[in-house]
Enzyme design. Structure first.
Site, PDB file in Angstrom:
ATOM      1  N   LEU A  31       0.854  -1.187   0.000  1.00  0.00           N
ATOM      2  CA  LEU A  31       0.000   0.000   0.000  1.00  0.00           C
ATOM      3  C   LEU A  31       0.887   1.233   0.000  1.00  0.00           C
ATOM      4  CD1 LEU A  31      -2.697  -1.010   2.642  1.00  0.00           C
ATOM      5  CD2 LEU A  31      -2.938  -0.920   0.146  1.00  0.00           C
ATOM      6  N   HIS A  84      -3.791  -3.987 -12.217  1.00  0.00           N
ATOM      7  CA  HIS A  84      -4.474  -4.842 -11.250  1.00  0.00           C
ATOM      8  C   HIS A  84      -5.203  -5.956 -12.003  1.00  0.00           C
ATOM      9  CE1 HIS A  84      -6.378  -5.853  -7.446  1.00  0.00           C
ATOM     10  NE2 HIS A  84      -7.515  -5.995  -8.117  1.00  0.00           N
TER      11      HIS A  84
HETATM   12  C1  GAR Z   1      -0.001  -8.966 -12.120  1.00  0.00           C
HETATM   13  O1  GAR Z   1      -1.008  -9.851 -12.499  1.00  0.00           O
HETATM   14  C2  GAR Z   1      -0.587  -7.703 -11.545  1.00  0.00           C
HETATM   15  O2  GAR Z   1      -1.813  -7.352 -12.113  1.00  0.00           O
HETATM   16  C3  GAR Z   1      -0.747  -8.088 -10.099  1.00  0.00           C
HETATM   17  O3  GAR Z   1       0.395  -8.850  -9.794  1.00  0.00           O
HETATM   18  C4  GAR Z   1       0.823  -9.523 -10.972  1.00  0.00           C
HETATM   19  C5  GAR Z   1       2.301  -9.275 -11.153  1.00  0.00           C
HETATM   20  O4  GAR Z   1       2.801 -10.037 -12.206  1.00  0.00           O
HETATM   21  N1  GAR Z   1      -0.871  -6.952  -9.266  1.00  0.00           N
HETATM   22  C6  GAR Z   1      -1.588  -6.925  -8.153  1.00  0.00           C
HETATM   23  O5  GAR Z   1      -2.214  -7.885  -7.738  1.00  0.00           O
HETATM   24  C7  GAR Z   1      -1.580  -5.591  -7.425  1.00  0.00           C
HETATM   25  N2  GAR Z   1      -2.459  -5.645  -6.295  1.00  0.00           N
HETATM   26  P1  GAR Z   1       4.264  -9.786 -12.753  1.00  0.00           P
HETATM   27  O6  GAR Z   1       5.196  -9.692 -11.557  1.00  0.00           O
HETATM   28  O7  GAR Z   1       4.579 -10.981 -13.599  1.00  0.00           O
HETATM   29  O8  GAR Z   1       4.267  -8.509 -13.559  1.00  0.00           O
END
Ligand code: GAR
Length: 196
Positions: A92, A109
């Protein structure tokens, strides 16, 4: 080119997607720095492979979120960042960061906001039994997962989906829309006012 600072906590596939879009000239930008907060984040390895400087900031070492954000702001300034991209950033944020980059912080997100805010968004969607899921790129404001929406993409939820298979389908769309949404956000910035 837009001067980007990317913040990531984990795998960094969205970092990779932005780097690829820049390489392919789909996004006129440069990644000035990656900030990550987990020493095992694969995002750091990816940054190294792209020759992008990376800085590890361990949130556990700061006495509160504000102190942590102060260090983040200092690092972003040090690397001359204009736009902050949260690409899988799982902390956060406080007004310290938000006020330092007004309307220039972007988050991705894995849900069609305003549904399924917070952690485990993909699991939340599965548990709710929705038939359409997706992802959202939005501007970051103080209230979690609530800023102005820049882009969204939808995917079907299939009968045999697990959170892994659904997340993988969502991530294909994330990688497509995140670079586009960054360009879109930059274009929407008001031009400097000329006074006559
Ligand atoms: C992604 O799916 C993003 O949308 C999510 O984490 C993942 C990161 O993937 N974000 C959240 O949940 C934020 N609250 P990555 O590390 O492979 O880019």
């Amino acid at each position: 080119p837009l001067k980007l600072g990317i913040m990531a906590s984990g795998n960094g596939s969205n970092f990779e997607a932005v780097a690829e879009a820049i390489k392919n000239k789909e996004l006129a930008a440069q990644i000035k720095v990656l900030i990550y907060n987990n020493s095992s984040a694969k995002a750091a390895v990816r940054a190294e492979n792209w020759s992008v400087p990376s800085v590890f900031l361990d949130h556990r070492k700061y006495k509160n979120r504000e102190e942590f954000d102060r260090e983040i702001v200092q690092t972003l300034r040090q690397y001359d960042v204009e736009w902050v991209i949260m690409a899988g950033w799982m902390r956060l944020v406080t007004p310290i960061l938000i006020d330092a980059f007004p309307d220039k912080i972007i988050n991705i997100h894995p849900s069609l906001l305003p549904s399924f805010k917070g952690i485990n968004a993909v699991e939340q969607a599965l548990a709710a039994g929705v038939k359409i899921a997706g992802c959202t790129v939005h501007l970051v404001c103080l209230e979690m997962d609530s800023g102005a929406i820049l882009m969204q993409a939808a995917v079907p939820v299939l009968p045999d989906d697990t959170s892994e298979t659904l997340h993988a389908r969502i991530q294909v769309e994330e990688h497509r829309i995140l670079p586009q949404a960054i360009a879109l956000a930059a274009q929407r910035q008001p031009q400097a006012t000329v006074m006559y």
